[in-house]
Design an enzyme around this catalytic site. Sequence first.
Site, PDB file in Angstrom:
ATOM      1  N   GLY A  51      -4.427   1.542   2.548  1.00 27.17           N
ATOM      2  CA  GLY A  51      -3.457   1.477   3.630  1.00 27.17           C
ATOM      3  C   GLY A  51      -2.114   0.921   3.201  1.00 27.17           C
TER       4      GLY A  51
ATOM      5  N   HIS B  44       1.565   7.068  -1.883  1.00 25.47           N
ATOM      6  CA  HIS B  44       0.400   7.625  -1.173  1.00 25.47           C
ATOM      7  C   HIS B  44       0.768   8.957  -0.537  1.00 25.47           C
ATOM      8  CE1 HIS B  44      -0.352   3.147  -0.765  1.00 25.47           C
ATOM      9  NE2 HIS B  44      -1.479   3.547  -1.305  1.00 25.47           N
TER      10      HIS B  44
ATOM     11  N   ARG C 102       2.501  -3.850  -2.751  1.00 29.17           N
ATOM     12  CA  ARG C 102       2.798  -5.251  -3.081  1.00 29.17           C
ATOM     13  C   ARG C 102       4.303  -5.526  -3.200  1.00 29.17           C
ATOM     14  NH1 ARG C 102      -2.394  -5.011  -6.020  1.00 29.17           N
ATOM     15  NH2 ARG C 102      -3.728  -6.500  -4.936  1.00 29.17           N
TER      16      ARG C 102
END
Length: 280
Positions: free
Chosen positions: A31, A37, A188
Amino acid sequence: MTVATKISEVRSAIKQWKADGLTVGLVPTMGYLHEGHGSLISTAVKQCDRVVVSVFVNPTQFAPNEDLEAYPRDFERDKALCEKLGADLVFHPEVSEMYTEDASTYVEILSDMPKQLCGKTRPIHFRGVCTVVSKLFNIVQPDKAFFGEKDAQQLAIIRKMVIDMSYGIEIVGCPIIREADGLAKSSRNTYLNAEERRAALCLSKAVKLGRELTAGGETSSEIILSQMKALIESEPLARIDYVEAVDGITMNPVEQVKSGDLIAMAVYIGKTRLIDNFTV
Ligand code: PAF
């Protein structure tokens, strides 16, 4: 687009698709989706009739001292992005749906492969990754599964697991997606403050330097790595975890680099551990 929280819901959708003769692609994620992604999902949509995206922050790949609780989450945003990109099903299970309280079966590669690079400081990480990805493969039974090349060691490990466990699933590696200034996209990156965000550019600059050296014919790992390390160390906010040259398949260290080898790094910027790499 369907949102499923139960394994049984995923299984019944897959059963119908397979009965209709459709191919299924799986994009496993934790997620907090970004363009990296997004490119996995778009590639999967192009290559498969139906696409499942899993959104699950997998506890078994985090050690007790790591950032499981702090790991960023925004399911509503993730869902909207999956829908926009053409995914057919998002699987977003609770931890209890994926792991019973007494779950004690793991999938683990016992060679040195998961002990290299990130495995040196994250000894249980790849056992958790292999276990959850193996479970997702069993649940979704995809024809193809899509993983980012940013997590190069993870990608090599999944390819090895698929061979060793005879999964019969095609693993598709997708290129690293970068910000305009070069920083590899990562969930991150959101941990970085403005000063750290600037400092984090030392990773992509080191990748660029390494690429230039290897493109110029340099093959000595020692020379390439020492120059890359010196560049990173010139950034006061950076602390090197590792910068290494390894065989692109086995992940064993190499003294002389050849085409297909991997030069990979993990670097702390403040408290945030970032990774980057390139293939020679
Ligand atoms: O790369 C990730 O986000 C995770 O390691 C994965 C493959 C989704 C397994 O939890």
